[in-house]
Design a protein around this motif. Structure first.
Motif, PDB file in Angstrom:
ATOM      1  N   ILE A  90       0.839  -1.211   0.000  1.00 53.33           N
ATOM      2  CA  ILE A  90       0.000   0.000   0.000  1.00 53.33           C
ATOM      3  C   ILE A  90       0.867   1.252   0.000  1.00 53.33           C
ATOM      4  N   GLU A  91       1.893   1.265   0.850  1.00 55.39           N
ATOM      5  CA  GLU A  91       2.752   2.448   0.952  1.00 55.39           C
ATOM      6  C   GLU A  91       3.515   2.683  -0.335  1.00 55.39           C
ATOM      7  N   PHE A  92       4.024   1.593  -0.928  1.00 53.75           N
ATOM      8  CA  PHE A  92       4.785   1.769  -2.158  1.00 53.75           C
ATOM      9  C   PHE A  92       3.865   2.180  -3.307  1.00 53.75           C
ATOM     10  N   ALA A  93       2.617   1.724  -3.289  1.00 51.90           N
ATOM     11  CA  ALA A  93       1.671   2.124  -4.323  1.00 51.90           C
ATOM     12  C   ALA A  93       1.381   3.613  -4.219  1.00 51.90           C
ATOM     13  N   ARG A  94       1.295   4.140  -2.961  1.00 49.48           N
ATOM     14  CA  ARG A  94       1.072   5.593  -2.769  1.00 49.48           C
ATOM     15  C   ARG A  94       2.261   6.384  -3.314  1.00 49.48           C
ATOM     16  N   PHE A  95       3.471   5.836  -3.090  1.00 49.07           N
ATOM     17  CA  PHE A  95       4.658   6.496  -3.607  1.00 49.07           C
ATOM     18  C   PHE A  95       4.637   6.534  -5.130  1.00 49.07           C
ATOM     19  N   CYS A  96       4.329   5.394  -5.746  1.00 47.41           N
ATOM     20  CA  CYS A  96       4.336   5.314  -7.210  1.00 47.41           C
ATOM     21  C   CYS A  96       3.306   6.258  -7.819  1.00 47.41           C
ATOM     22  N   LEU A  97       2.158   6.405  -7.160  1.00 48.68           N
ATOM     23  CA  LEU A  97       1.130   7.314  -7.666  1.00 48.68           C
ATOM     24  C   LEU A  97       1.635   8.759  -7.646  1.00 48.68           C
ATOM     25  N   ALA A  98       2.237   9.170  -6.519  1.00 48.81           N
ATOM     26  CA  ALA A  98       2.785  10.534  -6.441  1.00 48.81           C
ATOM     27  C   ALA A  98       3.920  10.711  -7.454  1.00 48.81           C
ATOM     28  N   TYR A  99       4.751   9.697  -7.611  1.00 48.46           N
ATOM     29  CA  TYR A  99       5.895   9.760  -8.539  1.00 48.46           C
ATOM     30  C   TYR A  99       5.406   9.945  -9.973  1.00 48.46           C
ATOM     31  N   ARG A 100       4.364   9.199 -10.378  1.00 49.62           N
ATOM     32  CA  ARG A 100       3.905   9.261 -11.765  1.00 49.62           C
ATOM     33  C   ARG A 100       3.078  10.521 -12.027  1.00 49.62           C
ATOM     34  N   GLN A 101       2.559  11.125 -10.950  1.00 45.26           N
ATOM     35  CA  GLN A 101       1.832  12.403 -11.097  1.00 45.26           C
ATOM     36  C   GLN A 101       2.771  13.607 -10.955  1.00 45.26           C
ATOM     37  N   GLN A 102       4.083  13.330 -10.878  1.00 49.21           N
ATOM     38  CA  GLN A 102       5.144  14.345 -10.797  1.00 49.21           C
ATOM     39  C   GLN A 102       5.016  15.203  -9.530  1.00 49.21           C
ATOM     40  N   GLU A 103       4.472  14.593  -8.474  1.00 48.66           N
ATOM     41  CA  GLU A 103       4.431  15.248  -7.154  1.00 48.66           C
ATOM     42  C   GLU A 103       5.696  14.844  -6.427  1.00 48.66           C
ATOM     43  N   TRP A 104       6.798  15.507  -6.794  1.00 45.50           N
ATOM     44  CA  TRP A 104       8.120  15.059  -6.374  1.00 45.50           C
ATOM     45  C   TRP A 104       8.337  15.145  -4.863  1.00 45.50           C
ATOM     46  N   GLU A 105       7.842  16.183  -4.236  1.00 44.08           N
ATOM     47  CA  GLU A 105       8.080  16.354  -2.795  1.00 44.08           C
ATOM     48  C   GLU A 105       7.300  15.301  -2.012  1.00 44.08           C
ATOM     49  N   GLN A 126      17.555   8.762  -6.609  1.00 46.00           N
ATOM     50  CA  GLN A 126      18.330   9.393  -7.682  1.00 46.00           C
ATOM     51  C   GLN A 126      17.394   9.934  -8.768  1.00 46.00           C
ATOM     52  N   ARG A 127      16.334   9.204  -9.064  1.00 42.61           N
ATOM     53  CA  ARG A 127      15.403   9.673 -10.089  1.00 42.61           C
ATOM     54  C   ARG A 127      14.688  10.955  -9.612  1.00 42.61           C
ATOM     55  N   LEU A 128      14.286  10.961  -8.348  1.00 46.36           N
ATOM     56  CA  LEU A 128      13.585  12.142  -7.841  1.00 46.36           C
ATOM     57  C   LEU A 128      14.465  13.387  -7.939  1.00 46.36           C
ATOM     58  N   VAL A 129      15.736  13.226  -7.602  1.00 47.40           N
ATOM     59  CA  VAL A 129      16.658  14.352  -7.721  1.00 47.40           C
ATOM     60  C   VAL A 129      16.753  14.791  -9.179  1.00 47.40           C
ATOM     61  N   LEU A 130      16.878  13.795 -10.095  1.00 49.57           N
ATOM     62  CA  LEU A 130      17.007  14.087 -11.520  1.00 49.57           C
ATOM     63  C   LEU A 130      15.760  14.781 -12.065  1.00 49.57           C
ATOM     64  N   PHE A 131      14.582  14.254 -11.732  1.00 53.26           N
ATOM     65  CA  PHE A 131      13.358  14.804 -12.296  1.00 53.26           C
ATOM     66  C   PHE A 131      12.991  16.145 -11.669  1.00 53.26           C
ATOM     67  N   LYS A 132      13.406  16.355 -10.382  1.00 52.68           N
ATOM     68  CA  LYS A 132      13.103  17.657  -9.761  1.00 52.68           C
ATOM     69  C   LYS A 132      13.889  18.756 -10.455  1.00 52.68           C
ATOM     70  N   ARG A 133      15.135  18.421 -10.870  1.00 50.88           N
ATOM     71  CA  ARG A 133      15.951  19.396 -11.584  1.00 50.88           C
ATOM     72  C   ARG A 133      15.526  19.515 -13.044  1.00 50.88           C
ATOM     73  N   ASN A 134      15.201  18.359 -13.632  1.00 53.49           N
ATOM     74  CA  ASN A 134      14.844  18.351 -15.051  1.00 53.49           C
ATOM     75  C   ASN A 134      13.510  17.618 -15.216  1.00 53.49           C
ATOM     76  N   PRO A 135      12.407  18.299 -14.974  1.00 53.67           N
ATOM     77  CA  PRO A 135      11.096  17.639 -15.066  1.00 53.67           C
ATOM     78  C   PRO A 135      10.896  17.015 -16.447  1.00 53.67           C
ATOM     79  N   PRO A 136      10.262  15.833 -16.528  1.00 48.81           N
ATOM     80  CA  PRO A 136      10.072  15.133 -17.797  1.00 48.81           C
ATOM     81  C   PRO A 136       9.033  15.766 -18.719  1.00 48.81           C
TER      82      PRO A 136
END
Length: 756
Positions: free
Chosen positions: A693-708, A733-743
């Motif tokens: 459940i927790e990892f699914a919540r993370f993946c949802l925020a990650y794919r919606q570009q809610e980096w924080e 590492q991906r969060l750092v990369l995408f926060k600097r360079n959003p996809p």
């Protein structure tokens, strides 16, 4: 293999058909088929024999009783004259036929003595002259016998020979004279033994009693009714007697003048038309065993010891059943059968119109059935299993025998041996070919799969090789790749000999695990293993079995590492990738080397999944199709507990399938979801569900570009040590990369992997 088997059976069937059809058309003659035909004829005759006694024909028997009373045979001709007088005058018989030939003059010793006395001085006395005139005619036994033949229905015997030899006496007039230079199929005699001229001059009829148509085994089955010597045609003894019995004076021989060899079609006696073979032959119409006709002892006939009604209007054959006179024949049901009774059977058969014949359509019938049964046996061999093939073969054999029996009851003799022989030969040859093909298939299966398929499965394949094919086919399978991580650095820590021992031990254990779970080893690629499930053996649980194998491979690796550590060898780590989809499977390669393998995008994806295991910190990664199939099997097991007994052992437990990412692997444009696969112990269900459940919540925020938000959820997972450190690091590492360079706003949450 199926195509090869069909081609082989077709060739065998065609060769067998040509062998028998050549025999039928007399392109070659096969001795065993001819002997088999004779055997079958004998069996039909014995099966249908009447064993009744003829009423129109009887036998005047030169038996042991008569020989004892009248002396050794041959008797004086005056005795035979007395016999004819008794038969015609007292018993009023219709005709008499002699199963013998009188080619030599009688013993004239008494007459010669009388003539010597006449030449002596005693012959001058008148008293002697009176006695001489009275005795002379009585002592001329041949003259006495000739006079008894006059104006009576008597048929004398003739013997024809079929090799060059001197003729004896002169033949009587023939019944038919053929055209000059005729090439008729009538049997052409080369020589003859006829009766003394005085007898032929007084006897009305004659006929031959030899049989040139004896079969190779010496059995009387067929006899000619007519023979020719040059262009002159003569009837048989039986035919001449039958002519008298039918009150006819003429015998006509019908020839087929449309054919150059003038085969005989029939013989006409008055209104009776006798259908014959091409040589004027018929089958002997046996009534039964010896004694089918009444035997009358000649001495009792001479003494008139029988009632007149016993012989009145009968046709009498004079012959013998005495063993010492050697007139015994071999018949289909007796090795010793009086020859005179053979003639009696023929006469009786003609008079009663009880004759068996071969039909005009014989060749068409035989060829047609040969073609039909060949096609039937071919189709049976192609499409029926062995037990059905045996059943159909028995049915065909029964059908042939039944048809033959029905034809026999219509007085028609049909060929049976070629049909039975063809059917039996095809069954035996096709069975042998199938057995050899099966042995070859089994040997090929063992050769092809012995090292790659579990031994128990090889045994199953060997039992039913026809169920497995080597040709390429497209079907749903599950493929597994495993690889040793950091193999290069590992190999540097070992000597070549140690590395070889380590790899042999590792590959042996992993192969045993894969075999245990019904897997097929595709190939070893250095330190990598490729295996698949669902072929060559069909396996509806191929996904589950692959998962079970992956679980046990990881467990076996732990035990192996303990073994390696005891030897001072480095620890081995592996990654496993599993994917399920349609793929090509079968023999592939070149004319120099073939291999049973799988190919397709689904195979490549499994390889890519194995390559990603290290990046995601997972032991086992599976594709989306594999994940869905595992969940469906688990759902079925949970909803239908009784089905658990039919499922692989580990499938009775829960799977932990955690979606790690959606990626686009190198070489594919379509993104795929990847899942980490772990067995789920029952005592950790709640803990694992919380992680999911927790990892699914993370993946949802990650794919919606809610980096924080995603960063905070990931840190919380890291603090609780709920995920693999490698996976946490990857996403950090991906969060750092995408926060600097959003996809970009159109990003679909898919991560592109550019390396294999």
């Amino acid at each position: 293999m199926g195509r090869t088997r069909h081609s082989g059976i077709l060739l065998i069937t065609l060769a067998c058909f040509l062998f028998f059809i050549g025999h039928v058309f007399s392109l070659w003659r096969v001795a065993w088929i001819e002997r088999f035909e004779l055997f079958l004829y004998d069996q039909k005759l014995n099966l249908n024999i009447e064993n009744s006694q003829g009423t129109q024909v009887a036998i005047a028997n030169i038996d042991e009783k008569s020989i004892k009373a009248l002396g050794q045979w041959p008797w004086r001709r005056d005795v035979l004259a007395q016999l004819l007088d008794t038969l015609f005058d007292h018993y009023q018989v219709k005709a008499v036929g002699f199963d013998m030939v009188f080619s030599e003059a009688s013993d004239n010793t008494p007459l010669e003595v009388l003539n010597i006395l006449k030449s002596s001085p005693i012959g001058e006395h008148q008293m002697f002259e009176n006695a001489y005139q009275a005795l002379h005619p009585q002592l001329n036994f041949d003259l006495t016998f000739a006079e008894s033949l006059q104006d009576r229905n008597v048929v004398l015997g003739i013997v024809f020979h079929h090799a060059q030899r001197a003729n004896v006496n002169a033949l009587p007039l023939p019944v038919v004279e053929l055209p000059d230079q005729s090439q008729s199929k009538l049997i052409n005699a080369q020589a003859y033994i006829a009766n003394l001229p005085i007898f032929h001059e007084t006897a009305r009829w004659s006929g031959f009693f030899d049989n040139p148509m004896l079969d190779d085994d010496g059995v009387f089955r067929r006899v000619p009714l007519v023979q020719r010597i040059d262009k002159y045609v003569y009837p048989s003894l039986a035919l001449s007697l039958a002519r008298i019995g039918l009150d006819s004076d003429n015998i006509l021989v019908e020839l087929n003048k449309n054919q150059p060899d003038l085969p005989v079609e029939a013989i006409q006696i008055g209104t009776r038309r006798i259908k014959t073979g091409e040589q004027g032959e018929i089958y002997v119409p046996y009534r039964g065993q010896q004694g089918s006709f009444r035997y009358f002892s000649i001495v009792d006939l001479l003494q008139q010891n029988y009632a007149q009604e016993d012989l009145k209007n009968k046709i009498i054959l004079v012959g013998t059943d005495a063993t010492g006179l050697l007139d015994l024949r071999t018949t289909p049901f007796a090795n010793t059968y009086p020859g005179v009774e053979v003639h009696a059977n023929i006469v009786s058969g003609i008079l009663e119109n009880r004759l068996w014949r071969e039909p005009d359509y014989l060749l068409k019938y035989e060829v047609g059935l040969l073609v039909f049964f060949t096609l039937v046996m071919l189709l049976i061999a192609w499409f029926a299993e062995p037990r059905l093939q045996l059943l159909f073969t028995i049915l065909i054999l029964v059908a042939v025998l039944a048809i033959s029996q029905l034809q026999w009851q219509q007085q028609v003799v049909m060929p049976t041996a070629s049909l039975l022989g063809l059917t039996l030969s095809l069954f035996v040859l096709q069975t042998i070919f199938n057995m050899l093909t099966e042995v070859k298939q089994k040997a090929l299966i063992v050769k092809r799969f012995g090292q790659y398929v579990p031994p128990a499965h090889v045994k199953l394949m060997v039992k039913s090789p026809e169920r497995y094919q080597f040709e390429s086919q497209n079907k749903e399978l599950t493929v597994l790749f495993s690889d040793i991580r950091d193999f290069t650095s590992l190999s540097e820590k070992l000597t070549p000999e140690e590395l070889s021992k380590l790899m042999n031990r590792y590959l042996t254990v992993m192969t045993q695990v894969i075999h245990k779970h019904r897997g097929t080893i595709d190939k070893y690629m250095g330190d990598a293993i490729m295996a698949f499930w669902g072929a060559p053996l069909d396996d509806k649980h191929h996904v589950q079995n692959a998962a079970n194998a992956a679980y046990e491979m990881m467990e076996a690796l732990s035990l192996l590492n303990m073994e390696f550590e005891s030897k001072g060898w480095p620890k081995v780590n592996i990654g496993i990738g599993i994917n399920t989809d349609n793929m090509f499977v079968g023999d592939m390669g070149s004319e120099f080397r073939m291999a049973y393998t799988v190919m397709g995008d689904a195979v490549n994806l499994a390889s890519r999944l194995e390559g990603l295991t290290k990046q995601y910190g997972a032991d086992i990664l599976v594709g989306q199709n594999t994940q869905k199939a595992l969940l469906m099997e688990q759902l079925e097991a949970n909803n239908y507990p009784d089905a658990n007994d039919k499922m692989p052992p580990v499938s009775k437990h829960q799977h932990h399938l955690l979606e790690l990412d959606i990626v686009r692997v190198k070489g594919k444009h379509k993104p795929v979801a990847i899942f980490q696969l772990d067995p789920l112990p029952e005592d950790k269900l709640d803990e694992v569900q919380a992680i999911s459940i927790e990892f699914a919540r993370f993946c949802l925020a990650y794919r919606q570009q809610e980096w924080e938000t995603a960063r905070l959820l990931l840190n919380e997972l890291a603090k609780q040590e709920l995920l693999a450190p490698r996976l946490i690091l990857l996403y950090q590492q991906r969060l750092v990369l995408f926060k600097r360079n959003p996809p970009g706003e159109d990003w679909d949450g898919v991560f592109n992997h550019t390396a294999k």
